[in-house]
Design a protein around this motif. Structure first.
Motif, PDB file in Angstrom:
ATOM      1  N   UNK A 125      -0.567   5.011  10.274  1.00  0.00           N
ATOM      2  CA  UNK A 125       0.747   4.759  10.874  1.00  0.00           C
ATOM      3  C   UNK A 125       1.862   5.114   9.890  1.00  0.00           C
ATOM      4  N   UNK A 126       1.700   4.727   8.636  1.00  0.00           N
ATOM      5  CA  UNK A 126       2.694   5.069   7.618  1.00  0.00           C
ATOM      6  C   UNK A 126       2.790   6.589   7.473  1.00  0.00           C
TER       7      UNK A 126
ATOM      8  N   UNK B  85       4.617   7.998  10.440  1.00  0.00           N
ATOM      9  CA  UNK B  85       6.056   7.716  10.390  1.00  0.00           C
ATOM     10  C   UNK B  85       6.759   8.722   9.487  1.00  0.00           C
TER      11      UNK B  85
ATOM     12  N   UNK C  64       1.240   4.004  -3.121  1.00  0.00           N
ATOM     13  CA  UNK C  64       0.874   5.411  -2.910  1.00  0.00           C
ATOM     14  C   UNK C  64       2.060   6.331  -3.139  1.00  0.00           C
TER      15      UNK C  64
ATOM     16  N   UNK D 133      -7.776   7.239  10.458  1.00  0.00           N
ATOM     17  CA  UNK D 133      -7.848   6.758   9.083  1.00  0.00           C
ATOM     18  C   UNK D 133      -9.319   6.755   8.659  1.00  0.00           C
TER      19      UNK D 133
ATOM     20  N   UNK E 151      -3.954   6.583  -0.814  1.00  0.00           N
ATOM     21  CA  UNK E 151      -3.843   6.905   0.597  1.00  0.00           C
ATOM     22  C   UNK E 151      -2.871   5.985   1.302  1.00  0.00           C
ATOM     23  N   UNK E 152      -2.330   6.500   2.369  1.00  0.00           N
ATOM     24  CA  UNK E 152      -1.461   5.737   3.258  1.00  0.00           C
ATOM     25  C   UNK E 152      -2.260   5.397   4.496  1.00  0.00           C
ATOM     26  N   UNK E 153      -1.913   4.323   5.172  1.00  0.00           N
ATOM     27  CA  UNK E 153      -2.565   4.151   6.457  1.00  0.00           C
ATOM     28  C   UNK E 153      -1.973   5.155   7.446  1.00  0.00           C
TER      29      UNK E 153
ATOM     30  N   UNK F  60       0.834  -1.215   0.000  1.00  0.00           N
ATOM     31  CA  UNK F  60       0.000   0.000   0.000  1.00  0.00           C
ATOM     32  C   UNK F  60       0.867   1.262   0.000  1.00  0.00           C
TER      33      UNK F  60
ATOM     34  N   UNK G 143       7.673   2.980   4.811  1.00  0.00           N
ATOM     35  CA  UNK G 143       6.974   4.206   4.417  1.00  0.00           C
ATOM     36  C   UNK G 143       7.959   5.370   4.311  1.00  0.00           C
ATOM     37  N   UNK G 144       8.808   5.493   5.313  1.00  0.00           N
ATOM     38  CA  UNK G 144       9.795   6.584   5.297  1.00  0.00           C
ATOM     39  C   UNK G 144      10.750   6.407   4.122  1.00  0.00           C
TER      40      UNK G 144
END
Lengths: 273, 273
Positions: free
Chosen positions: B260-261, B264, A143, B225, B256-258, A139, A264-265
């Motif tokens: 938490x992502x 971060x 994105x 979210x 979209x990101x969740x 995901x 993600x980072x």
């Protein structure tokens, strides 16, 4: 074409065999491999799976979920088994909150070299075993503009139900392939495809990710939480990179991110060029 | 002082009342509030809870977990209930993989203004209801140098077992407080404490996070979210910021990101100054 609605009421009905015990990981792995299928759950994910071109084998849902999916069910040549909630739960082994289930046919994965052709930014996942983590990373990657994902031979299956669900269908949006050989897999990426290999490590002596030189083609290697990347892959990478941690955190022993946060980072950092 | 080992074998033993049905969220919320306790699970988390100064009410574990925790149990004035696996499972309602459980006493939360005194970078969480997300965000925040976290009145409890576990104990490492008033909470942060309020939104017309002017004191606002931040908080923020998404992803609907992502990436971005 009208949807082929088929009422069912017996949880033991052999036509529902694709949907049995969805939370039994070992059973599902062997069943899905043997029959070449995967399960999509919920309207949004089902629409993405069908839209991506996966053929549907069948659907299973309570009556109230037929209407929201009617436009799609009318275009697909597969039976739609309609049952009450108790029957669906008895088959699946849990209460299916998102309503509709679809059994989809897997397609052959392309070879790694075809998947990465023309890409600039890819992730390479080594032996991540947690399906939710794999789904979340797909995901994030989708994105944040990652072009493709390569999996090590033992990495968890992105089409496993929980991975698909957590990814919100991103497993369909981003091309991926699986290495056939862990030992030579990285060499092939570097030599044949010209990727610079960056190994992400918690080791704070590595180059901070934001400072790493990004070449024309970058493959970021991510290992499983806990063990991290294998020493072989760490050694084979062109550069080891890290996400800088706070000094206070290190002193308090809170010195790590989970693999999804780190991914993600890292994906965000790869977008900078 | 030697550990006070107390063999138990009856799952109905009233001395084990703190540990009943750990997966029953509604029961646990009322039980933990009423008795002012929380549950720490696993050696690492228990060590962090005790090390942070939370008083232990009692412990519950199978015999084999006593030895690894012996040094700590010897220093704590609380009974250590020792039971076989079946008894622990019968009380807790599930198989406790990480072995040891501790019932800890909650401490009064400090007022928001005390918690943020002297901080430069904080998160403000609005109505996040998922305990795992709250725990993961604490873990990210602690690792990436966020000084404190402020919760909206309805935000999920960081000391709920699952939040504590997912945070790997980071909920003990990072100071936090809860607003008493959602309506005026942001005003208080800005006016009394001088924070610049940045509202994180998926809306791509907002300022990219990496380009946002970071003042001396920054509070990053994160919403749940799905719904995201309330329109009130979005309107009250000094600036709306976003994480840029890939154009391809937007076109594919993977936009979209969740949370938490997103958190971060945002925490990492806040480290830059």
């Amino acid at each position: 074409m009208a949807a082929r609605l088929v009422p069912v009421s017996d949880p033991g009905d052999p036509r529902l065999a694709d949907y049995v015990r969805l939370r039994d990981v070992n059973l599902r792995k062997s069943l899905e491999t043997e029959h070449g299928l995967f399960i999509a759950e919920g309207e949004k994910v089902i629409r993405r799976a069908v839209g991506t071109g996966y053929p549907a084998r069948s659907f299973l849902m309570a009556r109230r979920w037929v209407e929201p999916l009617a436009d799609l069910l009318d275009t697909v040549d597969a039976p739609v088994y309609v049952a009450d909630d108790a029957t669906v739960e008895a088959v699946a082994g849990f209460q299916v909150h998102r309503g509709a289930l679809a059994s989809m046919e897997r397609l052959p994965l392309p070879p790694v070299e075809d998947t990465v052709a023309g890409t600039r930014r890819i992730l390479v996942l080594e032996d991540l075993v947690d399906h939710a983590n794999v789904g979340s990373i797909f995901r994030c990657a989708a994105a944040l503009g990652i072009d493709a994902i390569v999996l090590s031979p033992r990495c968890a299956d992105p089409l496993y139900r929980r991975a698909v669900k957590v990814s919100m269908g991103a497993v369909f949006a981003i091309p991926y392939a699986r290495m056939t050989n862990w030992r030579d897999g990285l060499d092939a990426l570097r030599e044949a495809a010209g990727f610079t290999l960056l190994a992400l490590t918690p080791d704070q002596s590595a180059v901070p990710l934001d400072k790493a030189a990004l070449g024309e083609r970058v493959a970021l290697l991510l290992g499983a939480e806990g063990d991290g990347l294998s020493s072989r892959w760490l050694a084979e990478a062109d550069e080891r990179v890290c996400i800088p941690m706070s000094g206070t955190a290190m002193a308090n022993g809170v010195d790590s991110l989970n693999v999804v946060a780190a991914a993600a980072i890292a994906c965000h950092a790869l977008m900078r060029s």
